[in-house]
Design a protein around this motif. Sequence first.
Motif, PDB file in Angstrom:
ATOM      1  N   ALA A  96      -5.352  -1.062  -8.570  1.00  0.00           N
ATOM      2  CA  ALA A  96      -4.893  -2.421  -8.876  1.00  0.00           C
ATOM      3  C   ALA A  96      -5.740  -2.671  -8.735  1.00  0.00           C
ATOM      4  O   ALA A  96      -5.898  -3.507  -9.159  1.00  0.00           O
ATOM      5  N   GLU A 138      -8.243  -2.876 -10.999  1.00  0.00           N
ATOM      6  CA  GLU A 138      -7.628  -3.376 -12.578  1.00  0.00           C
ATOM      7  C   GLU A 138      -7.641  -5.359 -12.249  1.00  0.00           C
ATOM      8  O   GLU A 138      -7.523  -5.404 -13.745  1.00  0.00           O
ATOM      9  N   ALA A 139      -6.604  -5.648 -11.093  1.00  0.00           N
ATOM     10  CA  ALA A 139      -6.301  -7.160 -11.484  1.00  0.00           C
ATOM     11  C   ALA A 139      -7.958  -7.900 -11.720  1.00  0.00           C
ATOM     12  O   ALA A 139      -7.967  -9.286 -12.257  1.00  0.00           O
ATOM     13  N   ASP A 168      -9.318  -7.254 -15.523  1.00  0.00           N
ATOM     14  CA  ASP A 168      -7.884  -7.887 -16.667  1.00  0.00           C
ATOM     15  C   ASP A 168      -8.725  -8.579 -17.125  1.00  0.00           C
ATOM     16  O   ASP A 168      -8.228  -9.928 -16.287  1.00  0.00           O
ATOM     17  N   PRO A 170       0.859  -2.689  -8.976  1.00  0.00           N
ATOM     18  CA  PRO A 170       0.544  -2.707 -10.753  1.00  0.00           C
ATOM     19  C   PRO A 170       1.430  -4.613 -10.838  1.00  0.00           C
ATOM     20  O   PRO A 170       0.881  -5.621 -11.310  1.00  0.00           O
ATOM     21  N   ALA A 176      -0.505  -6.950  -9.187  1.00  0.00           N
ATOM     22  CA  ALA A 176      -2.339  -6.926  -9.442  1.00  0.00           C
ATOM     23  C   ALA A 176      -1.769  -7.951 -10.940  1.00  0.00           C
ATOM     24  O   ALA A 176      -2.771  -8.808 -11.621  1.00  0.00           O
ATOM     25  N   VAL A 177      -0.912  -7.795 -11.893  1.00  0.00           N
ATOM     26  CA  VAL A 177      -0.297  -8.817 -12.783  1.00  0.00           C
ATOM     27  C   VAL A 177      -0.098 -10.124 -12.739  1.00  0.00           C
ATOM     28  O   VAL A 177       0.156 -11.002 -12.815  1.00  0.00           O
ATOM     29  N   MET A 197       1.156  -1.612 -15.749  1.00  0.00           N
ATOM     30  CA  MET A 197       0.814  -3.660 -15.790  1.00  0.00           C
ATOM     31  C   MET A 197       0.604  -3.861 -17.781  1.00  0.00           C
ATOM     32  O   MET A 197       1.850  -5.002 -17.359  1.00  0.00           O
ATOM     33  N   ARG A 198       0.566  -2.888 -17.394  1.00  0.00           N
ATOM     34  CA  ARG A 198       1.427  -3.525 -19.341  1.00  0.00           C
ATOM     35  C   ARG A 198       2.505  -3.546 -19.566  1.00  0.00           C
ATOM     36  O   ARG A 198       3.130  -4.149 -20.612  1.00  0.00           O
ATOM     37  N   THR A 222       3.639  -6.826 -18.520  1.00  0.00           N
ATOM     38  CA  THR A 222       3.265  -7.615 -19.353  1.00  0.00           C
ATOM     39  C   THR A 222       4.205  -8.204 -20.735  1.00  0.00           C
ATOM     40  O   THR A 222       4.431  -7.187 -21.131  1.00  0.00           O
TER      41      THR A 222
END
Length: 474
Positions: free
Chosen positions: A110, A113-114, A117, A164, A167-168, A458-459, A462
Amino acid sequence: MSTRPFWLAGNAATGDSELVVTNPYTGETAGTVAVPSVEQIEEAVAAADAAAPIVAALPAHVRAEALAHVSRRLAERTDEIAGLITAESGKPITWARGEVGRAVSVFRWAAEEARRDSGDLQRLDTDPAGTGRIALVRRVPQGPVLGISPFNFPLNLVAHKIAPAVAVGAPIILKPAPATPMTALVLGEILAETDLPAGAVSVLPMPNDRAASLITDPRLPVISFTGGQFGWELQRRAPHKHVTLELGGNAAAVVLPDADLDWAARRVALFGNNQGGQVCIGVQRVIVDDLVYDEFVGELVRRVRELRTGDPADPATEVGPLIDETAAVRVEAWVREAVDAGATLLTGGTRDGVSVEPAVLADVPDDARVVREEVFGPVLVVQRAKGVDDAFAKVNDSDFGLQAGVFTRDLEVAFRAHRELQVGGVVIGDVPSFRADQMPYGGVKKSGTGKEGVAAAMRDLTYERVLVLTGVQL
């Protein structure tokens, strides 16, 4: 024994009542946790709502470093947390240590990914009307998240809710399972050590009925639920929310004539019964080609009988107890029901308190509950198949569709399985129980909707927001 506080908007708090957590194997009290009052639940929701724009605007490095900190601290406290998982869930300590290791990886991924992105650029001058224009497509949080996690993975499935979201840049209120809240509270403690703003994370243990207001509260527009078929009722109660559901299944393993039968028997035996069979993608249905049925089933029964059962605190134990005696009584009853309907019990099936001896059933009627529903216990149902067509038809003859395993060395059959099996994931050469935490994970039919796995989740949390720049010469 002191009462563990819960985490309200990042701060330790005590409430108006307590939950007593019981060790399933010993029956002794494993701990007590504070339960928030109705007013404190409202305070947590208000804090998440107020924090939403602040958390969404956090620089990527702040979110990433918070996640990396959690990953490091989980690794440092592995033995302590694994012992807590075993104490509150009855999970054998070896599997509990593995669960901590998986959560360490989830938070690390995570964090990566943060930072990764960045959105996508899309040129729009592919048509005359778009000349001089370019689009930046970014994903932004849908809003604060209500995460509801089950008892069987009291750390890693909590990690798959919280990591997640952080992360977003979405605040999250986590409601752990009432039977296993203590591990989630340790995670809340670690998150409180980070620089995340107040309101970014709350961990609120409570009885299920107290969570009703959270399900319908419009300030929590996203619900991420892992658990049983109640998830569909949850979706009905909140029809205007974005709801992701991971609801388990009755996973099938197909054994074809070209398989390594010894490997297949060992893997099916272990992953149909580890953790007391309380795994969403644990093997339940074993579909064996008729050409190798007798040989394989004999080996499978032998391997099942070799499994080590007993005290989950013993590192040698492979099969632990069920979460409580009610669950064990139900599993025993379903086995007896199948036998009464004509099934043959090849081994196991007897209950001792909260433990059920790993069972293998053959000749089970197609409408038996051990075939049609999710047993969530140490029960394997073996079925004959006349070739690949019949085997795959049997896999698909289910109301569930989470994952399936196919033991074969044939590449053509492997791709056919991926094309035809109505599941969210197909594992070739192994059991359906294999899961890498970074890959998309989720099912179809009654197994749910939406995906876990860090990037996939995450997708789900969001939506795409497009920025069009005009007067740009490319």
